[in-house]
Design an enzyme around this catalytic site. Structure first.
Site, PDB file in Angstrom:
ATOM      1  N   SER A 268       0.800  -1.221   0.000  1.00 26.30           N
ATOM      2  CA  SER A 268       0.000   0.000   0.000  1.00 26.30           C
ATOM      3  C   SER A 268       0.832   1.271   0.000  1.00 26.30           C
ATOM      4  O   SER A 268       2.039   1.248   0.214  1.00 26.30           O
ATOM      5  CB  SER A 268      -0.876   0.003   1.253  1.00 26.30           C
ATOM      6  OG  SER A 268      -1.528  -1.229   1.395  1.00 26.30           O
ATOM      7  N   SER A 306      -4.169  -3.635  -2.254  1.00 23.32           N
ATOM      8  CA  SER A 306      -3.551  -2.378  -1.828  1.00 23.32           C
ATOM      9  C   SER A 306      -4.486  -1.518  -0.984  1.00 23.32           C
ATOM     10  O   SER A 306      -5.692  -1.501  -1.182  1.00 23.32           O
ATOM     11  CB  SER A 306      -3.176  -1.590  -3.079  1.00 23.32           C
ATOM     12  OG  SER A 306      -1.858  -1.162  -3.006  1.00 23.32           O
ATOM     13  N   ASP A 308      -4.496   2.158  -0.853  1.00 25.54           N
ATOM     14  CA  ASP A 308      -3.896   3.365  -1.450  1.00 25.54           C
ATOM     15  C   ASP A 308      -4.790   4.559  -1.126  1.00 25.54           C
ATOM     16  O   ASP A 308      -5.832   4.757  -1.756  1.00 25.54           O
ATOM     17  CB  ASP A 308      -3.761   3.200  -2.967  1.00 25.54           C
ATOM     18  CG  ASP A 308      -2.855   2.031  -3.340  1.00 25.54           C
ATOM     19  OD1 ASP A 308      -2.079   1.584  -2.468  1.00 25.54           O
ATOM     20  OD2 ASP A 308      -2.922   1.554  -4.475  1.00 25.54           O
TER      21      ASP A 308
END
Lengths: 408, 194
Positions: A268, A306, A308
Site C-alpha cells: 500500500s 492495496s 492506497d
C-alpha cells in the site's frame, strides 16, 4: 527578536497540548544527515514545474514533519520482542491545528487499508489534528495517543497505515504514545528526512527498500504565489512496474529482489498533499484524486490487495473551532473551480517525485528472520536513465559521470 | 422547473442522494465533480428526459448567448412517472418561451416553507424526488447531509447562500458556511415528522 519570541510562544502552546513530547525515549526522532542523494540532485528532473526551497511538503508555510524511528534487535522473530523496524511519522498542518481546523479532502484509490477520520472528512470536510502515518497494527495506539492530547469534543485524528510485517515485528505493537509525542515534538519545517524513517522504516516499494519521501512544486501563473507539497509512505508495487520519469527501470533491474523471495509485496501507499492555495473540502477531494495520477506515473496500478489512500488539506483557511461548532457562520476563501487547473499537474509531479525520492533515500535493511530488502542501486539507475536520455543539464551530467566512476 | 435564476452569472452549491437504484436523472456527473450547478432543474415524465435535456441546452444559449456552454451546463433533468404528453410541433421553442416568461415574472415559489435561524428552507416533492432549496450558506457536504434526511428515492439540496462567480486573475472568492450548530438546527427542523 520579536519573531523568535513569537516562535517560542507557538512552541509553548504546542507543548501545552502535547507535553509528553519532551520525553525522548530509546528511539531516534531525528536522523541528522542523509547518506544518499535525491533524484533531482543527480539529474533526474521529474515534470516541468519548479520545486520549492526544500522540495518537500514543508515548503507549504506552516507545515511541519517529524518522525519517530524504532530500530531494535535482529534475528528470529519473537512477537512482542522484535526485531523492530517501524515508527511513526507526523505531519503537523500548523501549530494550532486542534484549535483552528483546515478544509480537507481525500481519495481512496484502493481501499484495502485503514485511515481513521475519513468519515469526518466525508461529512464535515475538515481536519483538526496532526496526520500520523504508521504500521498497520499500531493505528489504534497512535490514534489513542493523539486523542489523549486533543480537546474534548474535538475532531477525530487522521491516522493511516501500511503493512511492514516483512521486516518488522508488526504484531508486537512497538509504537507507543511516547513515540507519537516525540515525533510531534520533533516536527519541524525545512528539509524532511526520507527513506527508512518514521512510519516508513520497515516499508518496501517496488520490491526495493521503501519508506518516506517528499517533494513540492510551485504553481504556475496566475497561481505562482502558491505551493503544493506531498509526503508519501510508500510500501507498494511490484518490481517490473517501476518507472522513473517514464523510463521502465523496473524491467531492467530484475535482481536485488527481497530475500528470501517468498512473499507478495503488492502492498500500500499513503499520500498526503498540502497546499496553501485557498480550497474548500470538495475541491480537495479533486486534488487528492490527482495524487493517484502521480502514483500511476511511477508504475503503480493500485493492486487489489492495496490500501492506497490520498489525503489533501489546504492551509489557507483556518477555521476557529468555536466558530466551526457554535458560531452562526464562518467565512473562507476559495479559488473558483476553473482556476484550479495549475494545481493538478503540480500535484501529479510532486507525488511522482516524492515516491522516487523514497527509493533514492532508503537504504538496505535486514529485519525480522533476517529478511532483507535492498536499496535501489542508484548508480545502475543513473546509467539506465542516461541511456534513455533522461538525465539533464550538461554540468550535472558531468557530475554524475564522476559519481558513477567512483560508484555511490 | 426550479430555477436559481441568476445562475447564468454564477454557480451554486448542490448535492444529491439516490436510493434504490433511482436512475431517472441526467446531469449528475458535474455535480459529483464540482458540487455546483448553474442550470434550471427540470422535471418531466421519464420517457422524455432526453428531449428536455436537449431543451435545457437550448435554454442556456437562448438565455445568454455569450455564456460559455460550460457555464450553464449540464441541465439537471429529473424524471417522474407520468403519461408522455403529446408534443406539438415546435414544442421546445414554446417551452423555452414559457420558461423565460415565468423567470422574468418571478413568483412566490412552491413547496413547504420552513424558517429556522433566520434562514428559509423550501421543501418540495415531485414524483420520487424531494427538493430542498435554502438561502442558508451551506457547503456541498452540508447540503449532502440535508439531502440524506429525505426518505424519497431521490433527493437534491441546493443553497443560494453562496454565489460562485468567475474571478479575475484567479483571485480567491469569499465563501460563507453555516456552523455545525446552525446546520443542526436546520436538520432538526427538516427531520421527517413521525
Amino acid at each position: 527578536m520579536e519573531r523568535q519570541k513569537a516562535m517560542m510562544l507557538k512552541r509553548r502552546e504546542f507543548l501545552k497540548l502535547f507535553p509528553a513530547a519532551l520525553l525522548l525515549p530509546e528511539f531516534s526522532s531525528v536522523i541528522p544527515f542523509r547518506k544518499r542523494k535525491r533524484a533531482r540532485e543527480l539529474g533526474i528532473k521529474i515534470g516541468r514545474l519548479q520545486p520549492g526551497n526544500w522540495n518537500a511538503i514543508t515548503d507549504v508555510p506552516g507545515v511541519k514533519v517529524g518522525h519517530s524511528t524504532i530500530i531494535r534487535g535482529s534475528g528470529k522473530l519473537v512477537v512482542g520482542k522484535g526485531p523492530v523496524r517501524t515508527g511513526v511519522t507526523v505531519i503537523l498542518p500548523h501549530d494550532r491545528i486542534a484549535e483552528e481546523y483546515l478544509p480537507a479532502g481525500y481519495h481512496i484509490l484502493n481501499g484495502n487499508g485503514e485511515v481513521t477520520g475519513l468519515t469526518q472528512i466525508e461529512s464535515m470536510g475538515v481536519i483538526g489534528s496532526p496526520l500520523c502515518l504508521t504500521n498497520t497494527s499500531s493505528v489504534g495506539m497512535v490514534y489513542d495517543a493523539v486523542v489523549s492530547r486533543l480537546p474534548n469534543d474535538g475532531l477525530m485524528p487522521v491516522v493511516g497505515e501500511t503493512w511492514d510485517a516483512w521486516l518488522n515485528d508488526v504484531e508486537g505493537r512497538h509504537v507507543h504514545a511516547e513515540h507519537v509525542f516525540a515525533a510531534m515534538a520533533s516536527a519541524a519545517s525545512g528539509p524532511v528526512t526520507e527513506g527508512n524513517v518514521g512510519g516508513g522504516t520497515g516499508m518496501t516499494c517496488y520490491e526495493f527498500k521503501g519508506g518516506i519521501g517528499t517533494a513540492s512544486r510551485k504553481l504556475r501563473k496566475p497561481l505562482d504565489k502558491y505551493t503544493v507539497g506531498v509526503l508519501v509512505q510508500a510500501n507498494h508495487g511490484s518490481r517490473e512496474e517501476l518507472r522513473i520519469d517514464g523510463v521502465p527501470v523496473g524491467e531492467e533491474l530484475t535482481d536485488l529482489m527481497p530475500e528470501p523471495d517468498e512473499a507478495s509485496y503488492l502492498s500500500s501507499i499513503l499520500i498526503v498533499i498540502a497546499t496553501d492555495l485557498p480550497l474548500l473540502d470538495y475541491q480537495l477531494n479533486r486534488v487528492a484524486q490527482r495524487g493517484a495520477m502521480g502514483l500511476a506515473r511511477t508504475g503503480s496500478v493500485a493492486h487489489n490487495s492495496s490500501g492506497d489512500f490520498i489525503m489533501a488539506f489546504s492551509t489557507a483557511n483556518r477555521i476557529p473551532a468555536n466558530e466551526f461548532w457554535n458560531g452562526k457562520t464562518y467565512s473562507m476563501q476559495s479559488i473558483e473551480q476553473y482556476d484550479i487547473e495549475p494545481l493538478f499537474s503540480a500535484v501529479a509531479e510532486a507525488t511522482d517525485e516524492a515516491i522516487i525520492n523514497v527509493l533514492f533515500a532508503a537504504e538496505d535493511m535486514i529485519g525480522r528472520d533476517d529478511h532483507k530488502v535492498y536499496a535501489l542501486p542508484i548508480d545502475r539507475v543513473l546509467k539506465i536513465m542516461d541511456r534513455y536520455k533522461r538525465l539533464f543539464h550538461e554540468d550535472e551530467k558531468r557530475k554524475i559521470a564522476d559519481l558513477m566512476e567512483r560508484r555511490l | 422547473m426550479i430555477e436559481p435564476w441568476n445562475a447564468s452569472r454564477g454557480r451554486y452549491f448542490i448535492a444529491y442522494r439516490a436510493l434504490n437504484n433511482f436512475r431517472s436523472v441526467l446531469g449528475l456527473p458535474v455535480i459529483d465533480e464540482f458540487a455546483t450547478f448553474s442550470s434550471p432543474i427540470f422535471f418531466c415524465p421519464t420517457p422524455i428526459l432526453g428531449k428536455i435535456y436537449n431543451a435545457g441546452i437550448s435554454l442556456g444559449h437562448k438565455r445568454d448567448p455569450e455564456m460559455g456552454i460550460d457555464l450553464g451546463w449540464p441541465p439537471i433533468v429529473i424524471g417522474y412517472q407520468a403519461p408522455v404528453p403529446e408534443l406539438m410541433e415546435n414544442w421546445e421553442q414554446g417551452l423555452l418561451d414559457e420558461i423565460m416568461k415565468e423567470a422574468k415574472k418571478g413568483g412566490k415559489g412552491e413547496g413547504e416553507i420552513i424558517t429556522v435561524g433566520g434562514y428559509e428552507v423550501r421543501k418540495l416533492r415531485i414524483g420520487e424526488c424531494e427538493i430542498f432549496a435554502t438561502n442558508a450558506p451551506l457547503l456541498p457536504k452540508q447540503l449532502q447531509r440535508i439531502a440524506q434526511l429525505s426518505n424519497a428515492p431521490f433527493s437534491i439540496a441546493f443553497s443560494t447562500g453562496n454565489r460562485l462567480t468567475a474571478q479575475k486573475n484567479a483571485q480567491p472568492l469569499v465563501v460563507t458556511a453555516a456552523s455545525e450548530e446552525a446546520l443542526s438546527k436546520i436538520m432538526d427542523a427538516l427531520q421527517p415528522k413521525s
